[in-house]
Every structure is written in C-alpha cells, then in structure tokens.
Design a protein around this motif. Structure first.
Motif, PDB file in Angstrom:
ATOM      1  N   GLY A   1      37.896  37.957  53.084  1.00 21.14           N
ATOM      2  CA  GLY A   1      39.145  37.464  52.202  1.00 21.14           C
ATOM      3  C   GLY A   1      38.778  37.792  50.957  1.00 21.14           C
ATOM      4  N   TRP A   2      39.551  37.272  49.978  1.00 19.63           N
ATOM      5  CA  TRP A   2      39.147  37.515  48.532  1.00 19.63           C
ATOM      6  C   TRP A   2      38.326  36.615  47.820  1.00 19.63           C
ATOM      7  CZ3 TRP A   2      41.582  41.974  48.769  1.00 19.63           C
ATOM      8  CH2 TRP A   2      42.701  42.217  49.492  1.00 19.63           C
ATOM      9  N   VAL A   3      37.138  37.375  47.388  1.00 20.43           N
ATOM     10  CA  VAL A   3      36.306  36.536  46.910  1.00 20.43           C
ATOM     11  C   VAL A   3      35.975  37.146  45.336  1.00 20.43           C
ATOM     12  CG1 VAL A   3      35.038  36.187  48.957  1.00 20.43           C
ATOM     13  CG2 VAL A   3      34.336  38.289  47.646  1.00 20.43           C
ATOM     14  N   HIS A   4      35.175  35.994  44.482  1.00 16.99           N
ATOM     15  CA  HIS A   4      35.109  36.454  43.033  1.00 16.99           C
ATOM     16  C   HIS A   4      33.711  37.408  43.141  1.00 16.99           C
ATOM     17  CE1 HIS A   4      33.642  35.872  38.785  1.00 16.99           C
ATOM     18  NE2 HIS A   4      34.833  35.759  38.674  1.00 16.99           N
ATOM     19  N   GLU A   5      33.584  38.229  42.070  1.00 19.66           N
ATOM     20  CA  GLU A   5      32.251  39.035  42.298  1.00 19.66           C
ATOM     21  C   GLU A   5      31.181  38.393  41.925  1.00 19.66           C
ATOM     22  OE1 GLU A   5      31.800  41.494  37.893  1.00 19.66           O
ATOM     23  OE2 GLU A   5      33.970  41.318  38.612  1.00 19.66           O
TER      24      GLU A   5
ATOM     25  N   THR B   1      33.404  45.238  42.003  1.00 17.57           N
ATOM     26  CA  THR B   1      33.607  44.427  40.841  1.00 17.57           C
ATOM     27  C   THR B   1      35.178  44.362  40.669  1.00 17.57           C
ATOM     28  OG1 THR B   1      33.486  46.514  39.488  1.00 17.57           O
ATOM     29  CG2 THR B   1      31.416  45.149  39.593  1.00 17.57           C
ATOM     30  N   SER B   2      35.489  43.427  39.929  1.00 12.72           N
ATOM     31  CA  SER B   2      36.992  43.288  39.679  1.00 12.72           C
ATOM     32  C   SER B   2      37.733  44.463  38.703  1.00 12.72           C
ATOM     33  CB  SER B   2      37.404  41.831  39.215  1.00 12.72           C
ATOM     34  OG  SER B   2      36.987  41.618  38.122  1.00 12.72           O
ATOM     35  N   ALA B   3      36.849  44.607  37.764  1.00 10.43           N
ATOM     36  CA  ALA B   3      37.334  45.850  37.076  1.00 10.43           C
ATOM     37  C   ALA B   3      37.507  47.280  37.470  1.00 10.43           C
ATOM     38  CB  ALA B   3      35.978  46.098  35.809  1.00 10.43           C
ATOM     39  N   VAL B   4      36.636  47.492  38.540  1.00 10.37           N
ATOM     40  CA  VAL B   4      36.917  48.874  39.373  1.00 10.37           C
ATOM     41  C   VAL B   4      37.672  48.617  40.753  1.00 10.37           C
ATOM     42  CG1 VAL B   4      35.701  50.721  40.763  1.00 10.37           C
ATOM     43  CG2 VAL B   4      34.665  49.533  38.650  1.00 10.37           C
ATOM     44  N   ASP B   5      37.485  47.596  41.554  1.00 10.59           N
ATOM     45  CA  ASP B   5      38.017  47.533  42.707  1.00 10.59           C
ATOM     46  C   ASP B   5      39.282  46.486  42.737  1.00 10.59           C
ATOM     47  OD1 ASP B   5      36.161  48.880  44.310  1.00 10.59           O
ATOM     48  OD2 ASP B   5      34.700  47.520  43.492  1.00 10.59           O
ATOM     49  N   GLY B   6      39.423  45.732  41.622  1.00 12.02           N
ATOM     50  CA  GLY B   6      40.295  44.694  41.685  1.00 12.02           C
ATOM     51  C   GLY B   6      40.337  43.604  42.360  1.00 12.02           C
TER      52      GLY B   6
END
Length: 133
Positions: free
Chosen positions: A68-72, A109-114
């Motif tokens: 599921g959605w997790v923080h980096e 990472t959220s910067a690359v993968d959202g």
C-alpha cells in the motif's frame, strides 16, 4: 490489512502493515512412475487405469503482498525485512512463520516514483501436508 513481524538489525521485533493487494499461490511438486495396467490374473487391463502414476505429492503456499502507499522513510524497514532470518505473518490472530522470497528491493522516492508501493513475495515456512515426522 496484514501484519508482518520480523526481527530487525537491532534484535527487536518490528511490524510492517501490508494494506495493498494480496495474492495466494499453492505450489505443488510430485514425482511420477510408469506401471503396467495389466491384471495378470485375468490377462486383461482396464482402460480407465493409466500407466503413469503419481507419488510424493507435496505442496507449499506462498503469498505476494503489496504494502500500500508508504512514505519513503520506511525504505530501510522494508530492506531489513528482506534481510531478517525470523519473520511471521499474523492471520486470524495466529502467527505463522514466513520466509521472504524477494531477493532485491529498489528503493523508491516520492520525487521519482510519486506514490510508493512495494510488492514482496513470501513463502510459508511449512508444507501444506506435514512431511516432517
């Protein structure tokens, strides 16, 4: 959601919750041999009896789960989970030993993968039919 518990690098129990999709797989192995379908008493054979027989049937279960959605910031936890020698999943308030089968983890990472989601594979640490006596 499913709770996976493991012993982290500090020797402490740590939990990761998998809230995404789950797939259950049953893996079956067996051996075969050839036998004669002839009934030597009557010197005939039954056509419904095959020549190939199966034996040593065994099966194991494995699961594929998404985090599921997790923080980096949780990247290191997933890495430690894959390296842990002791891992369990809690299902219906019972803990079962599992073995991580995923051999690599590409840190996202959220910067690359959202949005970040990890998909990991595990094997249950026992056979479906108890082969150890």
């Amino acid at each position: 959601s499913r709770k996976v518990t493991f012993i982290n690098r500090h020797g402490a129990l740590q939990d990761i919750w998998f809230n995404g999709a789950r797939r259950d797989v049953t893996n079956v192995t067996s051996d075969t041999y050839k036998s004669s379908p002839i009934n030597f008493t009557t010197m005939s054979y039954d056509s419904y009896k095959g020549q190939t027989k199966r034996f040593g049937v065994d099966s194991t279960r494995s699961i594929r789960m998404n985090s599921g959605w997790v923080h980096e910031s949780e990247n290191s936890s997933f890495e430690e989970l894959l390296m842990s020698e002791h891992t369990w999943i809690t299902e219906d308030n019972v803990q079962y030993p599992i073995i991580p089968q995923s051999q690599s983890l590409e840190k996202k990472t959220s910067a690359v993968d959202g949005l970040i989601n990890y998909e990991l594979n595990f094997d249950y640490a026992f056979d479906n039919n108890n082969t150890v006596i």
